[in-house]
Design an enzyme around this catalytic site. Structure first.
Site, PDB file in Angstrom:
ATOM      1  N   PRO A 147       0.915  -1.360   0.027  1.00 21.41           N
ATOM      2  CA  PRO A 147      -0.095  -0.160   0.145  1.00 21.41           C
ATOM      3  C   PRO A 147       0.812   1.311   0.026  1.00 21.41           C
ATOM      4  CG  PRO A 147       0.035  -0.602   2.241  1.00 21.41           C
ATOM      5  CD  PRO A 147       0.906  -1.779   1.495  1.00 21.41           C
ATOM      6  N   ASP A 155       2.873  -2.119  -8.810  1.00 24.76           N
ATOM      7  CA  ASP A 155       2.282  -3.168  -8.276  1.00 24.76           C
ATOM      8  C   ASP A 155       1.448  -3.809  -9.427  1.00 24.76           C
ATOM      9  OD1 ASP A 155       1.621  -3.931  -5.058  1.00 24.76           O
ATOM     10  OD2 ASP A 155      -0.214  -4.478  -6.428  1.00 24.76           O
ATOM     11  N   CYS A 168       7.756 -10.692   5.252  1.00 22.98           N
ATOM     12  CA  CYS A 168       7.328 -10.874   6.637  1.00 22.98           C
ATOM     13  C   CYS A 168       7.006 -12.211   7.005  1.00 22.98           C
ATOM     14  CB  CYS A 168       6.086  -9.852   6.877  1.00 22.98           C
ATOM     15  SG  CYS A 168       4.773 -10.157   5.602  1.00 22.98           S
TER      16      CYS A 168
END
Length: 557
Positions: free
Chosen positions: A66, A97, A193
């Site tokens: 984002p 993206d 992550c």
């Protein structure tokens, strides 16, 4: 980030429920909307901090939405630049993206920062066009996200060690593409992550095998207050094909090498590049220890993996090592050939493939996104429009000549019938920094069948969603073509304007604000302000009270 980042230990849900914190919460929301603050999880700031983006660098964020890391990068690229430097200063951030809707979210988030150096593109990251070489590349790739288990407890019942296996080759392809787009001497950060070594160290090891000119940088002296753990050199690979069956593990890579073909076909998610480096790869094993693992319990954060690469300069006259190689140990879907097939090492790169031909596993059929229209310098599209803007607002034409761009009107967006001349070709005008403007307007020969091949603007090949800042928009008022200032571009053009600025008193400024939706007559303003504004021609004015600007429109009546 020392002195520029703050953390709050109050849980997010409680922030809105504690009366004493409501003013603070309101302040954070307002400042976030204005772009003066950016809310972001502390651990997700680390990849950009380790990337160490210098001012005026050319940076590619391959999986940007984002946009929190993109905002960090932008802040570093334009560090200390005022409005003038934002027009003439170098540096560029390309935020890419794969999802068109997320690109829209990204544009909305980035518009708060008023960045002339930003270009938002919509590509599969592993297929990003080979347009220029970048100084820095961020590969914060799609991952299983199991490092976020603390803040997302709903992930626990869904977790499985196989979750990351389906992403491994896509992650490698994205990182590989990033390396190819990185200039010699540049730096690339690979991050997830996730704490799964299949998504982390296995990808790093395969990159080192593919690109001998790539090294893992030692970042142990950076961010000294950060508690970290070294990357792994050993891990196990699961071989169970059925999702709910008991876990079985390969004893070694040799066991996978010696498996019968029919059994390997059942376990087609498992590929050779997932295994840890062997004893015959001591340099790779040593390099993996320089990667950074951040585990939640060490410093009350989410889990993260970060690895900083440096690309060595190629010797004079030599091609960069590994520049023509394809991935060697990834599955068939990624290369179009079997990993054991020698042809896999010379698989076509996205540059050699005609437009629309997918490369890699993410190339699934989706709702098509229209090709972006080309950006053209306004001086080339409509010198008349550039002259009108320059003379009307008193802006030096030479300052705008290279940085004002426009997308020509299309058949779907025809000009009003009353418009004639070159003006009819222009609708919205954007201002882009020098590097961004050069990228958007550079000619490129696009690989395609002979019937459609040709020289195009690079922005047409790039699928640009948004770029720069909208500064002017053409309108027709009383049969006269005018270019009004767009509010998002005011902060950039205001310092360049020598005309159409009117200083007013506080009371007049307040009157104009209070009646923003209604016409304000001269009787509502002081005599001095009314006289100044009467002297100006019809069109956009910027009224100033001290340092506060306000865009107004002066009509004929």
């Amino acid at each position: 980030a020392r002195g520029r980042a703050w953390s709050c230990t109050v849980p997010r849900k409680e922030f809105r429920n504690i009366p004493a914190l409501l003013p603070f919460h309101k302040f954070l929301v307002e400042q976030n909307d204005l772009g003066t603050l950016n809310r972001q999880e502390a651990v997700s700031m680390i990849p950009v901090l380790l990337l160490a983006v210098p001012p005026a660098a050319r940076v590619l964020d391959m999986c940007a939405s984002p946009g929190s890391k993109t905002a960090q990068i932008l802040d570093a690229v334009v560090a200390g630049a005022g409005p003038g430097e934002r027009v003439s200063g170098k540096g560029m951030v390309v935020a890419n993206d794969v999802d068109f809707k997320r690109c829209g979210t990204l544009c909305h988030q980035m518009r708060r920062f008023g960045a002339t150096s930003l270009v938002v593109t919509n590509h599969q990251a592993q297929n990003f066009p080979r347009c220029i070489e970048f100084d820095r590349v961020l590969c914060d790739v799609p991952c299983s996200g199991d490092g976020t288990l603390r803040k997302s407890p709903d992930m626990w019942p869904k977790w499985n060690p196989q979750n990351g296996m389906g992403l491994h080759f896509l992650q490698f392809l994205i990182a590989q593409r990033g390396v190819r787009l990185l200039r010699p001497g540049g730096k690339l950060v690979y991050s997830t992550c996730s704490l799964n070594p299949i998504e982390n160290e296995a990808v790093v090891a395969e990159l080192l095998r593919t690109f001998p000119d790539l090294t893992v940088a030692d970042v142990s002296a950076k961010l000294p207050d950060l508690k970290r753990r070294p990357g792994w050199a050993n891990w196990r690979v699961i071989k169970t094909a059925e999702r709910n069956a008991p876990f079985e593990w390969y004893a070694s890579r040799d066991e996978w090498d010696n498996e019968p073909a029919e059994l390997r076909e059942r376990r087609k998610k498992v590929v050779r590049s997932m295994f840890p480096p062997g004893d015959d790869e001591p340099e790779i094993r040593k390099a993996l220890s320089r990667a950074v693992r951040i585990v939640p319990q060490d410093q009350d954060t989410g889990g993260f993996f970060v690895c900083l690469f440096e690309k060595r300069e190629a010797p004079d006259g030599a091609a960069p090592t590994g520049d023509t190689e394809g991935p060697r140990n990834v599955p068939d879907e990624a290369t179009g050939s079997k990993p054991e097939d020698p042809a896999a090492t010379t698989a076509a790169t996205p540059d050699e493939i005609p437009p629309g031909e997918p490369v890699g596993p993410a190339a699934k059929k989706k709702k098509p996104v229209p090709d972006s229209e080309a950006y053209v310098r306004l001086r080339d599209l409509s010198p008349e429009a550039l002259g009108t803007i320059s003379s009307f607002y008193g802006i030096d034409r030479s300052v705008l000549a290279d940085t004002l761009l426009a997308r020509p009107r299309t058949a779907e967006q025809p000009p009003p019938p009353e418009q004639t001349g070159e003006h009819r070709l222009v609708k919205k005008v954007i201002l882009a920094g020098p590097d961004a403007a050069t990228l958007l307007c550079a000619p490129v020969v696009r690989a395609a069948p002979a019937a459609t091949a040709g020289v195009l603007s690079l922005s047409s090949a790039l699928k640009v969603v948004d770029a720069g800042i909208r500064v002017f928009e053409q309108i027709t008022y009383e049969k006269t073509v005018c270019f009004k200032i767009c509010s998002e571009g005011l902060g950039v053009v205001l310092g360049l304007m020598t005309k159409r600025k009117v200083a007013v008193e506080k009371a007049d400024f307040g009157a104009l604000l209070e009646n923003a939706k209604e016409p304000v007559t001269w009787e509502n303003l002081s005599e001095q302000t009314a006289k100044r504004m009467e002297e100006e021609a019809t069109g956009t004015l910027v009224v100033m009270w001290e340092s506060l600007p306000l865009i107004v429109w002066k009509g004929q009546y």
